[in-house]
Design an enzyme around this catalytic site. Structure first.
Site, PDB file in Angstrom:
ATOM      1  CE1 TYR A  50      -0.654 -35.967 -31.697  1.00 57.54           C
ATOM      2  CE2 TYR A  50      -0.965 -34.003 -30.373  1.00 57.54           C
ATOM      3  CZ  TYR A  50      -1.231 -34.736 -31.513  1.00 57.54           C
ATOM      4  OH  TYR A  50      -2.082 -34.236 -32.474  1.00 57.54           O
ATOM      5  CD  GLU A  51       2.452 -43.065 -28.138  1.00 54.31           C
ATOM      6  OE1 GLU A  51       1.530 -43.588 -27.511  1.00 54.31           O
ATOM      7  OE2 GLU A  51       2.934 -43.550 -29.168  1.00 54.31           O
ATOM      8  CB  SER A  52       6.308 -37.366 -27.980  1.00 58.28           C
ATOM      9  OG  SER A  52       5.377 -36.321 -28.156  1.00 58.28           O
TER      10      SER A  52
END
Lengths: 255, 272
Positions: A50-52
């Protein structure tokens, strides 16, 4: 098997496309549901990114946002946002990117920015986020979105993310290393790029949908594969696991 | 060296009308309390900077604090639209909002360039997109070694960056962990920085590989437990998801929003 929705067929078809993938860059919403279903079904080792900055997240329920605490606590490791984009995504280390959009055109270019003009939009959408680089760098992309004449359009109001640009050769002209969208899955059928023109072509119809239905929900003159098949119906196991994911999310929605 | 201030003093001292103000925290550790203090102090003509301008920017925009926003994804995560942001862009209420929008990777690298003391950063992005046509801070650059055509993004140097962290020690060093987003880069990129923290501790007592921002790169620290609510602070609090869902209704109509602002921000005063 009877009694399943078109959304369930779409999500399950998308999860099947992750067979054999090692890692998947996931956006929230339909892509996240499909990727988590794939992990539950046939790809237990699939690394969800996930881009987090959460790499190898193993959520037990569907995350509420891209930075859900559940993703961080179940991840193999958590890294900063510059690192996720510069070291992991950009060099093509993540096999598959899963994307959605508000509008798509025949060459699988995507709009997530505005409906109407940029200066005075009728609907201001969230914008680019991570999608353009996911579509650029991942060796392959999977697009999942519900289909209608408003979403499958002849001309995008705004080009946020390049799929195949204006067709064959556009990606290499633009310096985009990944193949691009290998597949587009809607609630009516499955589309794959024509090997010559790179136009998204209907290759599989979901159960209950007709070619006429798909044409009616497509804003361009739809190309249909001469080898058109029917999408296998969701199995009991697929439906059970998908519904279990949704149920777990509705009873445990914190963080 | 970081100075320990009340949140009110920190904002009075470091956030001025017309400033470029970055508020970072990637769905985690979002500095909401500081955002509300900016609203209470009625700052105007701010340029807001944030990768994911979610509720915090919606509130600042609706309150009339901002005339420009630099961002890469503006929505209510997991819920839907930002109605105050949309009202500003679609109808110019409370006034027009100029946009400079990027991709996450592009805006991230604008911070990286500034944190590195460079005028621009380079990445493989933006080619052929409309996004690049509407931004004056993206250009094409040719690699001097390979001839490859790449994107250049201009360094972004906020006047002030505001973040929330779990801990500061008494010497003013800041420690955060979990999802750390682009916080380090956004603080190092800025001329000044304010960090609100959950807790002030005597010392950092374990060996976790946490992110440390030393006292000498931080301007002000304010002790604001719960200062990231409704987002969360790993180890201290959970995300208040009901708030994110309720925001959809609270923000949809101007009068309902203004009523919320009056009762939950202005009347709340500066308590810390």
């Amino acid at each position: 098997m009877s009694g399943f929705s078109t959304d369930e067929t779409m999500t399950i078809a998308a999860s099947r496309e992750l067979a054999g993938a090692r890692s998947c860059f996931v956006g929230i919403g339909l892509p996240s549901i499909a990727a988590n279903l794939a992990r539950a079904l046939h790809a237990p080792g699939l690394v969800l990114v996930y881009e987090s900055g959460t790499v190898g997240a193993k959520p037990t329920r569907l995350p509420l946002s891209i930075g859900d605490g559940e993703l961080a606590t179940t991840a193999d490791f958590v890294i900063s946002v510059p690192e996720i984009f510069n070291y992991w995504l950009q060099p093509g280390r993540i096999d598959v990117g899963m994307l959605g959009a508000a509008q798509i055109d025949r060459f699988a270019n995507l709009n997530t920015t505005v409906i109407g003009s940029y200066e005075r939009p009728s609907v201001r959408l969230p914008g680019a986020g991570g999608a353009p680089e996911i579509a650029t760098a991942c060796p392959r992309a999977i697009i999942v979105m519900r289909q209608s004449k408003r979403t499958f359009v002849d001309k995008l109001d705004f080009l946020t993310t390049i799929g195949f640009g204006d067709g064959n050769g556009a990606r290499s002209r633009l310096g985009m290393p990944g193949f691009g969208p290998r597949v587009l899955i809607s609630d009516l059928g499955i589309f794959r790029p024509d090997p010559e023109t790179f136009e998204m072509t209907l290759t599989s119809l979901h159960s209950g949908a007709t070619v006429a239905d798909v044409r009616d929900a497509t804003g361009w003159d739809l190309a249909v594969s001469k080898d058109l098949v029917e999408t296998p119906e969701p199995t009991e196991e697929e439906l059970l696991l998908l519904r279990r994911l949704h149920a777990a999310s509705n009873t445990n929605a914190v963080n | 060296m970081a100075e320990f201030l009340s949140l009110k003093s920190a904002v009075e001292t470091h956030v001025h009308d017309g400033d470029v103000v970055a508020l970072e925290g990637f769905t985690h550790l979002i500095p909401f309390a500081a955002g509300h203090e900016i609203i209470r102090q009625r700052r105007r003509n701010l340029t807001l900077v944030r990768l994911t301008p979610d509720l915090i920017c919606d509130q600042l925009i609706g309150a009339g604090c901002a005339t420009k926003m630099i961002f890469s994804w503006g929505g209510n995560p997991g819920v839907g639209s930002l109605h105050r942001f949309r009202d500003a862009v679609e109808h110019g209420w409370p006034h027009a909002l100029e946009l400079d929008e990027h991709t996450h990777a592009g805006l991230t690298n604008r911070f990286v360039a500034a944190a590195s003391g460079l005028p621009f950063a380079v990445l493989r992005a933006y080619a052929g997109t409309d996004t690049s046509q509407h931004s004056s801070t993206v250009a094409r650059v040719t690699c001097p070694f390979t001839g490859e055509d790449l994107a250049a993004v201009a360094a972004l140097r906020p006047d002030v960056t505001i973040i929330h962290a779990q801990q500061a020690d008494r010497a003013g060093n800041v420690r955060l962990w979990g999802i750390t987003g682009v916080q380090k880069e956004s603080v190092l990129a800025a001329s000044r920085s304010i960090v609100t923290v959950e807790e002030i501790v005597d010392g950092f007592d374990d060996d976790r590989n946490a992110m440390i921002l030393p006292s000498w790169v931080v301007s002000a620290i304010a002790h604001v437990p719960g200062g990231c609510h409704p987002s969360y602070a790993a180890g201290y609090s959970d995300r208040d998801n009901d708030y994110y869902e309720a925001w959809d209704d609270l923000s949809r109509e101007r009068d309902v929003f203004e009523d919320w602002l009056e009762h939950h921000v202005y009347e709340n005063g500066s308590v810390r």
